[in-house]
Design a protein around this motif. Sequence first.
Motif, PDB file in Angstrom:
ATOM      1  N   UNK A 145       6.682  -5.257 -10.598  1.00 28.30           N
ATOM      2  CA  UNK A 145       6.447  -5.518 -12.010  1.00 28.30           C
ATOM      3  C   UNK A 145       5.101  -4.914 -12.404  1.00 28.30           C
ATOM      4  N   UNK A 146       5.102  -4.098 -13.447  1.00 25.10           N
ATOM      5  CA  UNK A 146       3.888  -3.448 -13.937  1.00 25.10           C
ATOM      6  C   UNK A 146       3.301  -4.237 -15.098  1.00 25.10           C
ATOM      7  N   UNK A 147       1.989  -4.445 -15.024  1.00 25.61           N
ATOM      8  CA  UNK A 147       1.319  -5.105 -16.142  1.00 25.61           C
ATOM      9  C   UNK A 147       1.365  -4.217 -17.360  1.00 25.61           C
ATOM     10  N   UNK A 148       1.627  -4.803 -18.522  1.00 25.52           N
ATOM     11  CA  UNK A 148       1.712  -4.041 -19.760  1.00 25.52           C
ATOM     12  C   UNK A 148       0.368  -3.923 -20.461  1.00 25.52           C
ATOM     13  N   UNK A 192      -0.013  -3.720 -10.682  1.00 25.38           N
ATOM     14  CA  UNK A 192       1.358  -4.150 -10.382  1.00 25.38           C
ATOM     15  C   UNK A 192       1.372  -5.450  -9.585  1.00 25.38           C
ATOM     16  N   UNK A 193       2.523  -6.095  -9.608  1.00 21.46           N
ATOM     17  CA  UNK A 193       2.760  -7.280  -8.800  1.00 21.46           C
ATOM     18  C   UNK A 193       4.098  -7.107  -8.093  1.00 21.46           C
ATOM     19  N   UNK A 194       4.169  -7.618  -6.881  1.00 18.09           N
ATOM     20  CA  UNK A 194       5.395  -7.573  -6.092  1.00 18.09           C
ATOM     21  C   UNK A 194       5.976  -8.981  -6.086  1.00 18.09           C
ATOM     22  N   UNK A 237       0.829  -1.216   0.000  1.00 20.93           N
ATOM     23  CA  UNK A 237       0.000   0.000   0.000  1.00 20.93           C
ATOM     24  C   UNK A 237       0.858   1.259   0.000  1.00 20.93           C
ATOM     25  N   UNK A 238       1.895   1.266   0.854  1.00 21.05           N
ATOM     26  CA  UNK A 238       2.768   2.441   0.945  1.00 21.05           C
ATOM     27  C   UNK A 238       3.485   2.691  -0.377  1.00 21.05           C
ATOM     28  N   UNK A 239       3.948   1.624  -1.012  1.00 18.36           N
ATOM     29  CA  UNK A 239       4.673   1.753  -2.275  1.00 18.36           C
ATOM     30  C   UNK A 239       3.752   2.297  -3.374  1.00 18.36           C
ATOM     31  N   UNK A 260       8.603 -15.776  -6.604  1.00 21.38           N
ATOM     32  CA  UNK A 260       7.194 -15.879  -6.225  1.00 21.38           C
ATOM     33  C   UNK A 260       6.547 -14.524  -6.022  1.00 21.38           C
ATOM     34  N   UNK A 261       5.273 -14.461  -6.397  1.00 19.86           N
ATOM     35  CA  UNK A 261       4.502 -13.239  -6.181  1.00 19.86           C
ATOM     36  C   UNK A 261       4.110 -13.155  -4.707  1.00 19.86           C
ATOM     37  N   UNK A 262       4.294 -11.967  -4.130  1.00 17.74           N
ATOM     38  CA  UNK A 262       3.937 -11.764  -2.733  1.00 17.74           C
ATOM     39  C   UNK A 262       2.429 -11.644  -2.576  1.00 17.74           C
TER      40      UNK A 262
END
Length: 102
Positions: free
Chosen positions: A96-99, A67-69, A54-56, A74-76
Amino acid sequence: MVSSSTTLSASTATKKSRSPTPQKKITLTVKSQQDGREDVYKIGYNAHMKKLMDACCTKRNIEKATVRFIYGTKELKPRQTPAQLTMKDGDFIDLVTYQGGG
């Protein structure tokens, strides 16, 4: 490269369980795979990753759904903690940002 640091604290709702030492905190760096930008966060070792996510997203003014962390391979998940993931001080998390696309 300029990086900024943000400290995140765990909920104070757990005051009933008195531990002899304050909650351990670790420093994690979130690195964007899109532009290489790095942000440093201090988070409680038993705090949910949702706080960092959330902060990011707020700091970067991005939607969480876009986005994905990623930690390692592995995805968080928001309810995981650094303790569960056996993270160490100074570890990196990839943003990682979805394109998009169909």
